[in-house]
Write an enzyme that holds these catalytic residues in place. Structure first.
Site: not given
Length: 353
Positions: A61, A213-214, A218, A220
């Site tokens: 990252y 990525s829950p 973006g 949801l």
């Protein structure tokens, strides 16, 4: 910083043998690339003030910048990491000619991560993906050495298929090597593919999930539309072809059907669509802590408003039914019909394709 009126998150275990962590974790992929150091430190302050304990990063990252930013923050904090669960990953960043999950690659990666994070040990050490060039025995034996040395406390993996996860677990159990306590996959209302094999394997083996990525990158939150490509200062606005959430990839009838149901449920509950999507995921089988990844403090603050939000059973069922990916008739539908494993019925995969 909006530190008042925060909802303090409850704690829950990661799988059968992992540590207790907050209901949501903080994903830090944006640190050092999309998020400045000052903004990242404000996010860390806000997250911990809300009772957040799981901080998740990786050596790739920001090419190491994310770990460095977290390390400088922890060095200035009373108690450092004492009340937190620190997770990082290795696999993709070692120098050339060093296989990602080999003894040499992992040794180099771990030593570098500990230095950047200014940490004495990593609580949960994830292997970032499958390494077909290195034997499972070498990887697991190396991780066992790290545990024995006190450099890591728990072993975990990311981005695996069902057979890969089961091979790792079976080999670990057979040779008394560290069994993964967690798996970090993509998982959300728009992508429930792990429910076919990966999630049932986790349920059988007592492995917790820390999904990335829950909010589907973006999608949801309800900010995209079917007839207008995203623009502006959003992930897809800047790069519509970005990864698994690419606009053209997800601009489908199924996506808009799910989003319509999500908006209707959110309106009935007087909540934002993103809060509803997070609450649905947080209480799925095996899920320990979805990772909240935000560019800004404002975005993180908004997501933390779902810290204690629990969906009513009726609304959970509606969303589960609307987003059901279905099972191919054979072998999965056939096996589900004959299976004594209740997890498939709990997942709501009744619609077959």
């Amino acid at each position: 910083m909006p530190a008042k009126n925060l909802e303090i998150m409850p704690l829950r275990p990661i799988g059968r043998s992992g540590p207790l962590v907050s209901r949501f974790g903080l994903g830090t992929m944006t640190f050092g690339s999309e998020t400045s150091e000052d903004e990242a430190h404000r996010q860390l302050d806000l997250f911990t003030a809300a009772g957040g304990t799981l901080i998740d990063t990786a050596d790739v990252y920001g090419a190491g910048a994310s770990e460095e930013i977290i390390g400088r923050w922890a060095a200035q904090r009373t108690g450092g990491y004492d009340d937190l669960i620190l997770a990082t990953k290795a696999r993709f960043a070692p120098p050339p000619n060093s296989a990602g999950a080999s003894w040499r690659g992992l040794r180099i990666a771990l030593e570098a991560s500990l230095l950047r994070l200014r940490a004495e040990a990593i609580d949960i050490y994830f292997i970032h993906g499958w390494d077909q060039k290195t034997s499972i025995d070498e990887t697991l034996s190396t991780l066992a050495d790290f545990v024995a040395e006190g450099n890591i406390h728990h072993v975990a993996w990311s981005n695996l298929s069902g057979w890969q996860l089961q091979k790792i677990v079976s080999h670990a159990r057979a040779h008394r090597l560290p069994v993964p306590v967690a798996l970090q996959p993509q998982y959300n209302l728009l992508d429930r593919t792990i429910e076919i094999e990966v999630l049932p394997c986790c349920a059988e083996e007592g492995i917790g999930l820390t999904p990335w990525s829950p909010l589907g990158g973006g999608w949801l939150t309800g900010k995209y539309s079917p007839d207008e490509r995203p623009t502006g200062a959003t992930r897809l606005g800047e790069d519509p072809d970005r990864g698994v959430e690419a606009y053209d990839r997800r601009n489908t009838d199924r996506t808009w059907r799910i989003l319509l149901e999500l908006r209707e449920v959110a309106a009935e509950l007087v909540r934002q669509p993103g809060h509803v999507a997070l609450a649905w995921l947080a209480d799925r089988p095996c899920v320990s802590a979805p990772l909240l990844g935000a560019r800004t403090v404002a975005q993180l603050s908004d997501n933390l408003a779902a810290a204690n939000f629990v969906l009513p059973a009726e609304h959970t069922e509606r969303l589960t039914r609307a987003s059901a990916p279905g099972l191919p008739a054979y072998p999965y539908g056939f096996l589900r019909d004959w299976s004594e494993l209740d997890i498939w019925r709990t997942l709501g995969t009744e619609n077959q394709e």
